[in-house]
Design a protein around this motif. Structure first.
Motif, PDB file in Angstrom:
ATOM      1  N   VAL A 139      -6.481  17.139  -8.268  1.00  0.00           N
ATOM      2  CA  VAL A 139      -7.559  17.273  -7.947  1.00  0.00           C
ATOM      3  C   VAL A 139      -8.326  17.759  -9.100  1.00  0.00           C
ATOM      4  CG1 VAL A 139      -7.377  17.310  -5.329  1.00  0.00           C
ATOM      5  CG2 VAL A 139      -7.959  19.304  -6.735  1.00  0.00           C
ATOM      6  N   MET A 140      -9.885  17.392  -9.204  1.00  0.00           N
ATOM      7  CA  MET A 140     -10.509  17.897 -10.452  1.00  0.00           C
ATOM      8  C   MET A 140     -11.710  19.019  -9.838  1.00  0.00           C
ATOM      9  SD  MET A 140     -12.389  15.799 -13.142  1.00  0.00           S
ATOM     10  CE  MET A 140     -13.738  15.361 -12.106  1.00  0.00           C
ATOM     11  N   CYS A 141     -11.987  19.757 -10.648  1.00  0.00           N
ATOM     12  CA  CYS A 141     -13.218  20.775 -10.348  1.00  0.00           C
ATOM     13  C   CYS A 141     -14.425  20.120 -10.286  1.00  0.00           C
ATOM     14  CB  CYS A 141     -13.290  22.058 -11.393  1.00  0.00           C
ATOM     15  SG  CYS A 141     -13.822  21.582 -13.006  1.00  0.00           S
ATOM     16  N   VAL A 142     -15.060  20.126  -9.241  1.00  0.00           N
ATOM     17  CA  VAL A 142     -16.319  19.516  -8.986  1.00  0.00           C
ATOM     18  C   VAL A 142     -17.093  20.519  -8.098  1.00  0.00           C
ATOM     19  CG1 VAL A 142     -15.689  17.154  -9.116  1.00  0.00           C
ATOM     20  CG2 VAL A 142     -15.464  18.014  -6.936  1.00  0.00           C
ATOM     21  N   PRO A 143     -18.592  20.500  -7.877  1.00  0.00           N
ATOM     22  CA  PRO A 143     -19.371  21.071  -6.934  1.00  0.00           C
ATOM     23  C   PRO A 143     -18.801  20.922  -5.727  1.00  0.00           C
ATOM     24  CG  PRO A 143     -20.637  20.198  -8.683  1.00  0.00           C
ATOM     25  CD  PRO A 143     -19.324  19.514  -8.693  1.00  0.00           C
ATOM     26  N   GLY A 144     -18.647  22.213  -4.916  1.00  0.00           N
ATOM     27  CA  GLY A 144     -18.097  22.001  -3.541  1.00  0.00           C
ATOM     28  C   GLY A 144     -16.789  21.903  -3.587  1.00  0.00           C
ATOM     29  N   LEU A 145     -15.765  21.886  -4.479  1.00  0.00           N
ATOM     30  CA  LEU A 145     -14.241  21.937  -4.414  1.00  0.00           C
ATOM     31  C   LEU A 145     -14.043  23.286  -3.652  1.00  0.00           C
ATOM     32  CD1 LEU A 145     -11.768  20.255  -5.044  1.00  0.00           C
ATOM     33  CD2 LEU A 145     -11.518  21.684  -7.021  1.00  0.00           C
ATOM     34  N   PRO A 146     -12.858  23.406  -2.818  1.00  0.00           N
ATOM     35  CA  PRO A 146     -12.539  24.461  -2.143  1.00  0.00           C
ATOM     36  C   PRO A 146     -11.855  25.337  -3.233  1.00  0.00           C
ATOM     37  CG  PRO A 146     -11.794  22.700  -1.094  1.00  0.00           C
ATOM     38  CD  PRO A 146     -12.314  22.169  -2.123  1.00  0.00           C
ATOM     39  N   ALA A 147     -11.900  26.606  -2.871  1.00  0.00           N
ATOM     40  CA  ALA A 147     -11.474  27.733  -3.836  1.00  0.00           C
ATOM     41  C   ALA A 147      -9.665  27.382  -4.424  1.00  0.00           C
ATOM     42  CB  ALA A 147     -11.399  29.043  -3.380  1.00  0.00           C
ATOM     43  N   LEU A 148      -9.201  28.084  -5.409  1.00  0.00           N
ATOM     44  CA  LEU A 148      -7.868  27.778  -5.717  1.00  0.00           C
ATOM     45  C   LEU A 148      -6.852  28.256  -4.759  1.00  0.00           C
ATOM     46  CD1 LEU A 148      -8.042  28.922  -9.543  1.00  0.00           C
ATOM     47  CD2 LEU A 148      -8.429  26.693  -8.402  1.00  0.00           C
ATOM     48  N   ARG A 149      -7.111  29.064  -4.205  1.00  0.00           N
ATOM     49  CA  ARG A 149      -6.127  29.454  -2.930  1.00  0.00           C
ATOM     50  C   ARG A 149      -6.123  28.582  -1.583  1.00  0.00           C
ATOM     51  NH1 ARG A 149      -6.001  35.630  -1.000  1.00  0.00           N
ATOM     52  NH2 ARG A 149      -5.470  35.836  -3.361  1.00  0.00           N
ATOM     53  N   THR A 150      -7.450  28.065  -1.500  1.00  0.00           N
ATOM     54  CA  THR A 150      -7.461  27.103  -0.471  1.00  0.00           C
ATOM     55  C   THR A 150      -6.668  25.910  -0.781  1.00  0.00           C
ATOM     56  OG1 THR A 150      -9.283  27.859   0.577  1.00  0.00           O
ATOM     57  CG2 THR A 150      -8.970  25.816   1.033  1.00  0.00           C
ATOM     58  N   LEU A 151      -6.901  25.310  -1.992  1.00  0.00           N
ATOM     59  CA  LEU A 151      -6.176  24.239  -2.505  1.00  0.00           C
ATOM     60  C   LEU A 151      -4.933  24.382  -2.520  1.00  0.00           C
ATOM     61  CD1 LEU A 151      -8.445  23.143  -5.654  1.00  0.00           C
ATOM     62  CD2 LEU A 151      -8.563  22.102  -3.436  1.00  0.00           C
ATOM     63  N   GLU A 152      -4.126  25.370  -2.755  1.00  0.00           N
ATOM     64  CA  GLU A 152      -2.739  25.776  -2.584  1.00  0.00           C
ATOM     65  C   GLU A 152      -2.419  25.651  -1.397  1.00  0.00           C
ATOM     66  OE1 GLU A 152      -1.090  28.783  -5.603  1.00  0.00           O
ATOM     67  OE2 GLU A 152      -0.953  30.026  -3.609  1.00  0.00           O
ATOM     68  N   LYS A 153      -2.894  26.350  -0.388  1.00  0.00           N
ATOM     69  CA  LYS A 153      -2.394  26.065   1.060  1.00  0.00           C
ATOM     70  C   LYS A 153      -2.665  24.778   1.560  1.00  0.00           C
ATOM     71  CE  LYS A 153      -3.947  30.920   2.545  1.00  0.00           C
ATOM     72  NZ  LYS A 153      -5.044  31.674   3.216  1.00  0.00           N
ATOM     73  N   LEU A 154      -3.479  23.902   1.233  1.00  0.00           N
ATOM     74  CA  LEU A 154      -3.831  22.493   1.543  1.00  0.00           C
ATOM     75  C   LEU A 154      -2.572  21.736   0.950  1.00  0.00           C
ATOM     76  CD1 LEU A 154      -7.458  22.014   1.110  1.00  0.00           C
ATOM     77  CD2 LEU A 154      -6.172  21.928   3.201  1.00  0.00           C
ATOM     78  N   GLY A 155      -1.765  22.136   0.031  1.00  0.00           N
ATOM     79  CA  GLY A 155      -0.815  21.653  -0.613  1.00  0.00           C
ATOM     80  C   GLY A 155      -1.119  20.805  -1.993  1.00  0.00           C
ATOM     81  N   VAL A 156      -2.134  20.904  -2.441  1.00  0.00           N
ATOM     82  CA  VAL A 156      -2.585  20.368  -3.847  1.00  0.00           C
ATOM     83  C   VAL A 156      -1.735  21.404  -4.755  1.00  0.00           C
ATOM     84  CG1 VAL A 156      -4.197  20.268  -5.480  1.00  0.00           C
ATOM     85  CG2 VAL A 156      -4.848  19.973  -3.083  1.00  0.00           C
ATOM     86  N   LYS A 157      -0.748  20.382  -5.569  1.00  0.00           N
ATOM     87  CA  LYS A 157      -0.151  21.062  -6.757  1.00  0.00           C
ATOM     88  C   LYS A 157      -0.687  20.945  -8.012  1.00  0.00           C
ATOM     89  CE  LYS A 157       3.539  21.083  -4.304  1.00  0.00           C
ATOM     90  NZ  LYS A 157       4.110  22.519  -3.730  1.00  0.00           N
ATOM     91  N   ARG A 158      -1.831  20.326  -8.243  1.00  0.00           N
ATOM     92  CA  ARG A 158      -2.622  20.572  -9.662  1.00  0.00           C
ATOM     93  C   ARG A 158      -3.853  20.306  -9.583  1.00  0.00           C
ATOM     94  NH1 ARG A 158      -0.439  16.276 -14.631  1.00  0.00           N
ATOM     95  NH2 ARG A 158      -2.633  15.809 -15.409  1.00  0.00           N
ATOM     96  N   VAL A 159      -4.806  21.252 -10.335  1.00  0.00           N
ATOM     97  CA  VAL A 159      -6.238  21.124 -10.185  1.00  0.00           C
ATOM     98  C   VAL A 159      -6.625  21.356 -11.951  1.00  0.00           C
ATOM     99  CG1 VAL A 159      -6.590  23.710 -10.034  1.00  0.00           C
ATOM    100  CG2 VAL A 159      -8.449  21.881  -9.464  1.00  0.00           C
TER     101      VAL A 159
END
Length: 258
Positions: A206-226
């Motif tokens: 995913v890419m940083c945009v306004p409203g994107l969850p925090a890095l720790r949340t992205l990690e918990k959601l299973g996102v591998k790369r930002v």
């Protein structure tokens, strides 16, 4: 298997979120390397702007390639290149450009499933883009070449109708066609991110945009790369404007040394 490709691929396979800085010239790439980032990726929009071109393949590929070569010359970490739509109107032309990037030492690319025409940016038909992707993958395999193919799907960027269903259809097609990763710019809602993660075995970017969850949340959601997109570049040059205003206001160059 090339060590730079292997290193880059492994960054997408761990439990820790891989934060990819987007760069626009050798110096920006070197600075991120100095800060300990394990890899870098170009932002086509930032590179184009730095050279005075419009985004969307307004920049000649030879100009882009020159900067890519200078980046790989100064980097010890892997570099991925945003190749936009491939800078070619056929799989053969796209593969020819990719071959030049491989010769320059890149570890991966982003390639996107939208095109820009007279009415602006629109999605390519999923099946035809998947066929292009498969042709490129087959050419890489036949050549014994290793390159991380991160496929950017613009369903959320373009806010298309029924975007979640359209995204899931495209994820399945692209995974079957040889993608190594999936990139969904402008996706931001946690539920949509979780749905995308659960719908493919490929690592989600995913890419940083306004409203994107925090890095720790992205990690918990299973996102591998930002990734950062062009926003770091924008901030740097906004800062140039702020400093020039400060010099004018102060009537001295003191603001440069604060």
């Amino acid at each position: 298997m090339s060590s730079v490709f292997n290193t880059f691929k492994e960054l997408h396979q761990g439990n820790q979120l891989f934060v990819l800085p987007n760069v626009w010239n050798p110096e920006s790439a070197r600075r991120f390397q100095e800060k300990g980032f394990p890899a870098a990726g170009t932002s086509s929009a930032a590179v184009a702007a730095s050279l005075g071109y419009e985004d969307g393949e307004g920049m000649p590929f030879d100009d882009y390639l020159f900067l890519v070569r200078r980046m790989t010359a100064v980097l010890r970490i892997p570099l991925s290149v945003d190749i936009e739509m491939g800078y070619g109107d056929s799989p053969d032309a796209i593969y020819a450009n990719i071959s030049r990037l491989l010769e320059a030492g890149v570890a991966g690319i982003n390639i996107e499933d939208s095109i820009i025409g007279g009415e602006g940016r629109v999605l390519q038909p999923a099946a035809s883009f998947a066929a292009t992707l498969e042709a490129v993958r087959n050419r890489l395999t036949a050549a014994g070449a290793h390159l991380f193919l991160n496929v950017r799907s613009d369903t959320y960027l373009l806010n298309v109708a029924d975007k979640e269903a359209e995204t899931l259809q495209r994820l399945r097609l692209y995974e079957a066609s040889g993608a190594d990763g999936i990139f969904l710019p402008c996706i931001a809602e946690e539920a949509a991110i979780a749905s995308a993660v659960s719908s493919t075995s490929l690592p989600l970017n995913v890419m940083c945009v306004p409203g994107l969850p925090a890095l720790r949340t992205l990690e918990k959601l299973g996102v591998k790369r930002v990734s950062m997109g062009p926003f770091m570049y924008n901030q740097v040059y906004d800062r140039v404007g702020q400093l020039s205003d400060a010099i004018t206001t102060a009537g001295s160059f003191e603001p440069l040394f604060i």
